[in-house]
Motif scaffolding. Structure first.
Motif, mmCIF file in Angstrom:
data_model
loop_
_atom_site.group_PDB
_atom_site.id
_atom_site.type_symbol
_atom_site.label_atom_id
_atom_site.label_comp_id
_atom_site.label_asym_id
_atom_site.label_seq_id
_atom_site.Cartn_x
_atom_site.Cartn_y
_atom_site.Cartn_z
ATOM 1 N N LEU A 75 -27.637 43.533 -4.426
ATOM 2 C CA LEU A 75 -28.636 43.869 -3.283
ATOM 3 C C LEU A 75 -29.044 45.190 -3.817
ATOM 4 C CD1 LEU A 75 -27.292 42.352 -0.105
ATOM 5 C CD2 LEU A 75 -29.035 41.310 -1.778
ATOM 6 N N ASN A 76 -30.476 45.328 -3.578
ATOM 7 C CA ASN A 76 -31.220 46.900 -3.687
ATOM 8 C C ASN A 76 -31.831 47.024 -2.328
ATOM 9 O OD1 ASN A 76 -30.584 47.036 -6.398
ATOM 10 N ND2 ASN A 76 -32.656 46.335 -7.165
ATOM 11 N N LEU A 111 -25.982 47.788 -4.051
ATOM 12 C CA LEU A 111 -24.554 47.531 -3.798
ATOM 13 C C LEU A 111 -24.607 46.075 -4.681
ATOM 14 C CD1 LEU A 111 -21.930 47.521 -2.169
ATOM 15 C CD2 LEU A 111 -23.344 45.756 -0.589
ATOM 16 N N SER A 112 -23.218 46.210 -5.772
ATOM 17 C CA SER A 112 -23.152 44.945 -6.642
ATOM 18 C C SER A 112 -21.590 44.626 -6.660
ATOM 19 C CB SER A 112 -23.724 45.486 -7.949
ATOM 20 O OG SER A 112 -23.226 46.650 -8.582
ATOM 21 N N VAL A 113 -21.552 43.512 -7.006
ATOM 22 C CA VAL A 113 -20.119 42.831 -7.363
ATOM 23 C C VAL A 113 -20.267 42.398 -8.855
ATOM 24 C CG1 VAL A 113 -18.801 41.132 -6.980
ATOM 25 C CG2 VAL A 113 -19.939 42.201 -4.832
ATOM 26 N N GLY A 114 -19.278 42.642 -9.608
ATOM 27 C CA GLY A 114 -19.282 42.188 -10.832
ATOM 28 C C GLY A 114 -17.765 41.863 -11.482
ATOM 29 N N ASN A 136 -17.220 53.137 -7.479
ATOM 30 C CA ASN A 136 -17.015 51.642 -7.751
ATOM 31 C C ASN A 136 -15.453 51.549 -7.235
ATOM 32 O OD1 ASN A 136 -19.365 50.952 -9.466
ATOM 33 N ND2 ASN A 136 -18.530 52.681 -10.176
ATOM 34 N N VAL A 137 -15.104 50.425 -6.870
ATOM 35 C CA VAL A 137 -13.649 50.011 -6.652
ATOM 36 C C VAL A 137 -13.348 48.702 -7.537
ATOM 37 C CG1 VAL A 137 -11.942 48.909 -4.977
ATOM 38 C CG2 VAL A 137 -13.830 50.574 -4.343
ATOM 39 N N ILE A 164 -15.202 44.032 -9.690
ATOM 40 C CA ILE A 164 -15.563 45.413 -9.306
ATOM 41 C C ILE A 164 -16.567 45.473 -8.349
ATOM 42 C CG2 ILE A 164 -17.014 47.486 -10.303
ATOM 43 C CD1 ILE A 164 -16.298 46.482 -13.142
ATOM 44 N N ILE A 165 -16.466 46.296 -7.552
ATOM 45 C CA ILE A 165 -17.470 46.313 -6.018
ATOM 46 C C ILE A 165 -18.145 47.742 -6.415
ATOM 47 C CG2 ILE A 165 -18.058 46.370 -3.605
ATOM 48 C CD1 ILE A 165 -15.771 44.391 -3.487
#
Length: 185
Positions: free
Chosen positions: A33-34, A179-182, A147-148, A154-155
């Protein structure tokens, strides 16, 4: 068109560099999300959007956690504002090439924390007519993040600050929190 060719050359060179040393390379995908706005415009409000793309992480051998992350992503930016009691939303779509240095810190079995900092190059694909009317299609800015990573997931939370003016709005520049999830393969 010349700017698009330049962006494509930079992308191909980046991908060639990364592919040449694939032993320390991980590929992945990410989405998120942006929350974007435009700086220097007093009545500009944040607007939601999204991002989706691919990424490559290259960790330098024997470097104790130093690496580079680059990718190619589609990102929806823009802003909201009110004029004469009516709300208006302006949208912009960009193809972005972020390139960041990172430093991974081992925080436990399978868990890494890592700050990242670098630049992004963006090419405007379109959007609300007023946003791109007379505006530069090319966007350039700085990006910082935290990042975590747990195993292959990855968040990340990042802030992007454009350095290129959006001429229709004076010295306004794109500003975005993502905010992203990879997932790394």
């Amino acid at each position: 068109m010349k700017k698009l060719k330049t962006l494509l050359v930079v992308c191909l060179l980046s991908l060639g560099f990364v592919a040449a040393s694939a032993q320390n390379l991980n590929w992945g995908v990410k989405a998120g999300l942006n929350v974007s706005s435009l700086t220097s415009l007093d009545d500009a409000k944040f607007k939601p959007g999204f991002n989706v793309g691919v990424l490559g992480q290259y960790m330098f051998a024997g470097s104790e956690g130093f690496g580079v992350e680059a990718g190619l992503q589609y990102s929806m930016l823009g802003f909201k504002y009110e004029m004469f009691g009516e709300s208006e939303t302006l949208n912009a779509s960009y193809l972005q090439l972020p390139i960041q240095a990172l430093y991974k810190i081992n925080a436990g079995p399978g868990l890494s924390l890592y700050p990242s900092a670098g630049i992004y190059l963006g090419y405007g694909l379109g959007g609300t007519h007023d946003y791109f009317d007379g505006a530069e299609e090319f966007d350039f800015g700085v990006k910082i993040g935290f990042n975590v990573q747990f195993e292959k997931i990855i968040i990340g939370l990042a802030y992007e600050q454009g350095l290129t003016d959006v001429p229709e709005y004076g010295d306004g520049k794109n500003s975005n929190i993502a905010l992203s999830v990879g997932y790394l393969f």
